[in-house]
Motif scaffolding. Structure first.
Motif, mmCIF file in Angstrom:
data_model
loop_
_atom_site.group_PDB
_atom_site.id
_atom_site.type_symbol
_atom_site.label_atom_id
_atom_site.label_comp_id
_atom_site.label_asym_id
_atom_site.label_seq_id
_atom_site.Cartn_x
_atom_site.Cartn_y
_atom_site.Cartn_z
ATOM 1 N N ARG A 63 43.052 1.684 5.507
ATOM 2 C CA ARG A 63 43.244 3.133 5.007
ATOM 3 C C ARG A 63 43.281 3.148 3.569
ATOM 4 N N ARG A 64 43.532 1.690 2.683
ATOM 5 C CA ARG A 64 43.478 2.072 1.348
ATOM 6 C C ARG A 64 42.031 1.943 1.049
ATOM 7 N N LEU A 65 40.946 1.615 1.579
ATOM 8 C CA LEU A 65 39.747 1.399 1.184
ATOM 9 C C LEU A 65 39.041 2.629 1.100
ATOM 10 N N PRO A 66 37.895 2.452 0.194
ATOM 11 C CA PRO A 66 37.250 3.934 -0.029
ATOM 12 C C PRO A 66 36.760 4.691 1.143
ATOM 13 N N THR A 67 36.506 5.760 1.180
ATOM 14 C CA THR A 67 36.391 6.654 2.565
ATOM 15 C C THR A 67 35.248 6.046 3.321
ATOM 16 N N LEU A 68 34.022 5.746 2.764
ATOM 17 C CA LEU A 68 32.785 5.236 3.665
ATOM 18 C C LEU A 68 33.321 3.930 4.313
ATOM 19 N N ALA A 69 33.970 3.203 3.327
ATOM 20 C CA ALA A 69 34.100 1.727 3.749
ATOM 21 C C ALA A 69 35.103 1.666 4.918
ATOM 22 N N TYR A 70 36.068 2.792 4.861
ATOM 23 C CA TYR A 70 37.139 2.765 5.601
ATOM 24 C C TYR A 70 36.601 3.330 6.987
#
Length: 365
Positions: A63-70
C-alpha cells in the motif's frame, strides 16, 4: 458483522461455493462437489489474504507503493494466492480421492479457471470495500432500502474526539496529524465491532458511533465499548510513543433518545440522523473540556443501563444547560475505578466546575 466472526466467514464460504458451482455450469458439465470445494477454498483464502489474516505486513508494504505500482503488484499477488489456493485444494481433494485425476492434474490450475477466479474474487473484494467505506450495518440497510422513507427510532450515540490533535498538527504538520488520526481510527474499529456498534461518520478528529437503543444499553455495551477503546490505546502505549511520541487521549460523550433516520443524497447516498439528540451529544462532548472529565454520559442513557461494566464508576456532576438548548441535562462522569483519573488535583476540577458554571450554567442538583 466483523471480519473475525464465524458468520462473516460462513457467508464468504457460501458465496465462494456458489461461484464454484457457477464455474461448473459455465465451463464443465454442471455444478459438482469438487468445483464447489475449489470455489470455497479459493474464495476464503483470497479474502483472508485481502483482509490481512495472513501476509499482513506484506500487504501493508504494498500500500505504500505509488498507485500504479500498487495496483499491478496487488493484482499479481492476488493471482499467486489464487494459484496456490487451487494447488493446495487440488492436493487435498486428490489425497481424499474426491477427484479422479493424476496428482499433477489435480494441483495444476487450468488457464481458463484463473481469470474466472480472479474476476469472482474481485467482485467479492469490491463489495467488501464498499461495505468498509460506508459501514457494514449501513451497507445492509441501503441494500434493503430500510430508510428510503424517514423512520423514527431510538438510538444511543457515542461521540469520540481526539484531544490535542490541533496542537499535534501545528507541531508536526497536517500529514503527520492525518497519520495519527488514521492509526487512532483503526484502533477504535475492533472494540466498536466487538460491542456491536457501528461507526456512522468521521468528522475531522471526531468519530460518531451509534447503537439501536436496546442493543446499546443491553449489558451496557455502549459504556463497555468506550473503556475497551481506552484500554486498547493504553495497552499499546509503547508503540504509540515510539511512532507518534504520545498516547492518544479520547474525550467521549454518550447520549441517546429519539431520532429520525433517513437515506439522503443523490450521487452519494448515506444514512443520516436528525434531531436534538445529535446536537445534545456534540454539546455534551464539548463539556468534557470544561469538566476535565474524559467520559461523560447523560442521565437519559445511564438510567437505562441494567448495570455498569465491572470496575466502571459513575459520578453525578449535576445538571447543565448546554449551549443552544433551553432544557438542562443531568450529566454524569464515568471512570475506570481500576485506573487513576487522568485529571489533576481535585482543586483543578473544582475550579473547572466554576468555569463551566460561568460559561453554561451553574450545575443543579
Amino acid at each position: 458483522m466483523s471480519y473475525g466472526t464465524a458468520t462473516f466467514w460462513i457467508i464468504i464460504a457460501a458465496v465462494s461455493a456458489s461461484f464454484g458451482a457457477l464455474h461448473g455450469l459455465l465451463f464443465a458439465d454442471g455444478p459438482n462437489t469438487a468445483g464447489m470445494i475449489y470455489g470455497t477454498c479459493i474464495g476464503v483464502l483470497a479474502i483472508a489474504y485481502e483482509r490481512g489474516v495472513f501476509l499482513a505486513g506484506y500487504t501493508e508494504r504494498l500500500r505504500r507503493l505509488p498507485t500504479l505500482a500498487y495496483f499491478a503488484a496487488a493484482e499479481i499477488s492476488l493471482v499467486l494466492v489464487i494459484v496456490v489456493s487451487m494447488a493446495l485444494t487440488g492436493l487435498v481433494l486428490w489425497t481424499l480421492g474426491i477427484v479422479e485425476k493424476p496428482l499433477i492434474g489435480a494441483v495444476t490450475p487450468k488457464l481458463s479457471t484463473i481469470p474466472f477466479a480472479l474476476a469472482m474474487s474481485a467482485i467479492i473484494v469490491s463489495v467488501l470495500r464498499v461495505r468498509d467505506l460506508i459501514g457494514g450495518e449501513t451497507f445492509v440497510n441501503l441494500i434493503l432500502g430500510r430508510y428510503h422513507r424517514p423512520v423514527r427510532e431510538e438510538r444511543v450515540f457515542l461521540f469520540l474526539d481526539l484531544a490535542g490533535s490541533t496542537a499535534y498538527a501545528e507541531r508536526h504538520g497536517d500529514i503527520a496529524a492525518q497519520e495519527l488520526l488514521t492509526a487512532v481510527f483503526s484502533a477504535i474499529a475492533e472494540p466498536v465491532r466487538r460491542y456491536r456498534g457501528q461507526v456512522d461518520d468521521y468528522i475531522g478528529d471526531q468519530v460518531i458511533v451509534s447503537w439501536p437503543l436496546a442493543r446499546g444499553v443491553e449489558r451496557a455495551r455502549c459504556v463497555a465499548c468506550v473503556f475497551a477503546i481506552r484500554r486498547a490505546l493504553e495497552a499499546d502505549r509503547d508503540s504509540w510513543l515510539a511512532r507518534f511520541g504520545l498516547v492518544p487521549e479520547l474525550r467521549a460523550a454518550l447520549h441517546g433518545g429519539s431520532v429520525v433516520t433517513a437515506e439522503v443524497g443523490v450521487d452519494r447516498h448515506k444514512i443520516a440522523y436528525f434531531g436534538d439528540v445529535m446536537n445534545a451529544t456534540a454539546r455534551l462532548e464539548g463539556l468534557c473540556r470544561e469538566t476535565r472529565r474524559a467520559v461523560l454520559i447523560s442521565e437519559a442513557v445511564l438510567s437505562r443501563l441494567p448495570v455498569l461494566p465491572e470496575g466502571i464508576t459513575a459520578e453525578a456532576l449535576g445538571s447543565y444547560q448546554l449551549r443552544g438548548r433551553s432544557e438542562t441535562m443531568a450529566v454524569h462522569a464515568l471512570a475506570d475505578g481500576r485506573r487513576p483519573r487522568i485529571v489533576g488535583a481535585r482543586a483543578e476540577v473544582d475550579a473547572d466546575h466554576r468555569v463551566a458554571g460561568q460559561r453554561y450554567a451553574a450545575p443543579r442538583g
